[in-house]
Design an enzyme around this catalytic site. Structure first.
Site, mmCIF file in Angstrom:
data_model
loop_
_atom_site.group_PDB
_atom_site.id
_atom_site.type_symbol
_atom_site.label_atom_id
_atom_site.label_comp_id
_atom_site.label_asym_id
_atom_site.label_seq_id
_atom_site.Cartn_x
_atom_site.Cartn_y
_atom_site.Cartn_z
ATOM 1 C CG ASP A 139 -5.524 -10.165 2.949
ATOM 2 O OD1 ASP A 139 -5.302 -10.735 1.870
ATOM 3 O OD2 ASP A 139 -5.260 -8.961 3.140
ATOM 4 C CG HIS B 44 -6.778 -5.201 1.611
ATOM 5 N ND1 HIS B 44 -6.417 -6.283 2.391
ATOM 6 C CD2 HIS B 44 -7.841 -4.621 2.220
ATOM 7 C CE1 HIS B 44 -7.235 -6.354 3.435
ATOM 8 N NE2 HIS B 44 -8.104 -5.357 3.356
ATOM 9 C CG ASP C 118 -3.139 -8.453 0.404
ATOM 10 O OD1 ASP C 118 -2.452 -8.893 1.343
ATOM 11 O OD2 ASP C 118 -4.113 -7.697 0.573
ATOM 12 C CG HIS D 56 -2.010 -1.000 1.183
ATOM 13 N ND1 HIS D 56 -2.855 -1.165 0.110
ATOM 14 C CD2 HIS D 56 -2.378 -1.937 2.100
ATOM 15 C CE1 HIS D 56 -3.697 -2.151 0.355
ATOM 16 N NE2 HIS D 56 -3.431 -2.640 1.552
#
Length: 383
Positions: A279, A193, A191, A154
């Site tokens: 995740d 996200h 991932d 991120h």
């Protein structure tokens, strides 16, 4: 005979240990609580702990030590230097992070935070990928897994975000290009996200192909739209695959088969880098994958690396916040990296991500067809 897998880990990364809410910024705390309630409606805010905690790594390491996998070699790692970090990050930002060494506090209202050991941990996390790629370039092995925190995907060039201080995989990719002379680097971020920081760093770079499969906006960080395909010379070299919540093992395998593999065969990377977030595991509540899906897709990735780039492959931990899911998934992935065949794949009767993958593959078909190997000769190899 087992395939050698280099494992990069350093216990000093456990020193990154931010805590709970920030009483000095009540407006940030309110914003974070609203975000958690939106994304995880069944969460108990009264018992909330910062999800990016040391147990994430110890769960993985303990599982590997309890039942060792043939072929695994534990490697020492060195922290990334300022020069290495500045290949992916602005010098002023690197200096800012380094100035926080020994301090505590929040850096963003999404609970990105530092504790006294965080800067050391962040340097080590970025250094793990550099060590892995240098060992692979030197012929010590073909495959590596980096057990690191804080995560990285991120973080753009100029700020901390989403639990991330330095963008570990972007630092690795930039090192591959500018220090080791690889002309074509491919990243797949799987991932849950969207890796908005990685996308931003390489958005105009035709030498780094980025594929990112993730839960669709407005899920955090709210980016990663199909239309975000790169800019300038990098147009068409950024391929997003937004997915619905609830996606399972078959969805991720379909992303590989319908987007990742055809894009890789067109681009012809010299090394594959995988942002490996766990995740999407069902124990993390939002998606429906399990460790058999991660093992199966890793087996496919290994075959692709063998086909295109002499097996050169680095997988780096990103998200995943349930200790059991992390331990089981990382163990299954490392077994697959070591060449152990995957014996089972659990598939949902009706996987909600299938249609989204097909839509993304159709949307990106023209861009994939137009992909060309990166611009050889501009890596500016350093001594």
């Amino acid at each position: 005979m087992a395939t050698t897998v280099l494992i990069y880990y350093d216990f000093r990364m456990l020193g990154h240990n931010p805590h709970g809410w920030d009483p000095g910024r009540p407006e940030w705390t309110d914003a974070v609580k609203a975000m958690i309630e939106l994304q995880y409606p069944n969460s108990n805010l009264d018992t909330y702990r910062h999800p990016e905690r040391p147990e994430r790594l110890t769960a993985i390491v303990d599982s590997l030590l309890l039942e060792p996998i043939d072929g695994v070699r534990w490697m020492l790692l060195a922290p990334a230097s300022a020069t290495q970090l500045e290949r992916a990050h602005d010098a002023a930002y690197v200096a800012h992070v380094e100035s926080l060494d020994g301090q505590s506090g929040w850096l963003a209202k999404d609970t990105t935070a530092v504790s006294p050991g965080s800067v050391t941990a962040a340097r080590l996390a970025a250094g793990a990928g550099i060590g892995a790629i240098e060992a692979i370039a030197a012929g010590e092995a073909r495959r590596a897994f980096c057990i690191v925190r804080p995560p990285g995907h991120h973080a753009p060039a100029d700020r901390a975000r989403g639990f991330c201080l330095y963008n570990n995989l972007a630092v690795t990719a930039a090192h591959a290009r500018k220090a080791l002379g690889y002309d074509r680097v491919m990243i797949w971020d799987l991932d849950m996200h969207h890796g908005n920081g990685t996308e931003a760093i390489f958005y105009d770079d035709p030498n780094v192909l980025v594929v990112d499969s993730h839960c669709a906006a407005p899920f955090y960080p709210g980016s990663g739209l199909l239309a975000e395909t790169g800019a300038g010379a990098g147009a068409g070299y950024n391929l997003n695959v937004p997915l619905p919540v609830g996606s399972g093992n078959a969805t991720l395998q379909a992303v590989f088969e319908q987007v990742v593999r055809p894009a890789a065969r067109a681009f012809r990377p010299e090394i594959l880098l995988i942002s490996t977030g766990f995740d999407c595991h069902y124990l993390d509540m939002v998606c429906a994958m399990d460790e058999t899906g991660y093992a199966a897709v890793t087996q496919s990735i290994c075959a692709l690396a063998d086909e295109l780039c002499d097996g050169r492959l680095v997988m780096m931990l990103e998200g995943g916040y349930n200790a059991k899911a992390l331990a089981d998934s990382a163990y299954a992935v490392i077994e697959a990296l070591a060449g152990n065949p995957v014996s089972a794949l659990n598939v949902l009767p009706d996987d909600p991500g299938a249609a989204a993958v097909a839509d993304a593959a159709t949307f990106h078909a023209k861009a994939i067809g137009a992909l060309a190997p990166g611009q050889a000769g501009d890596a500016n190899t350093e001594n």
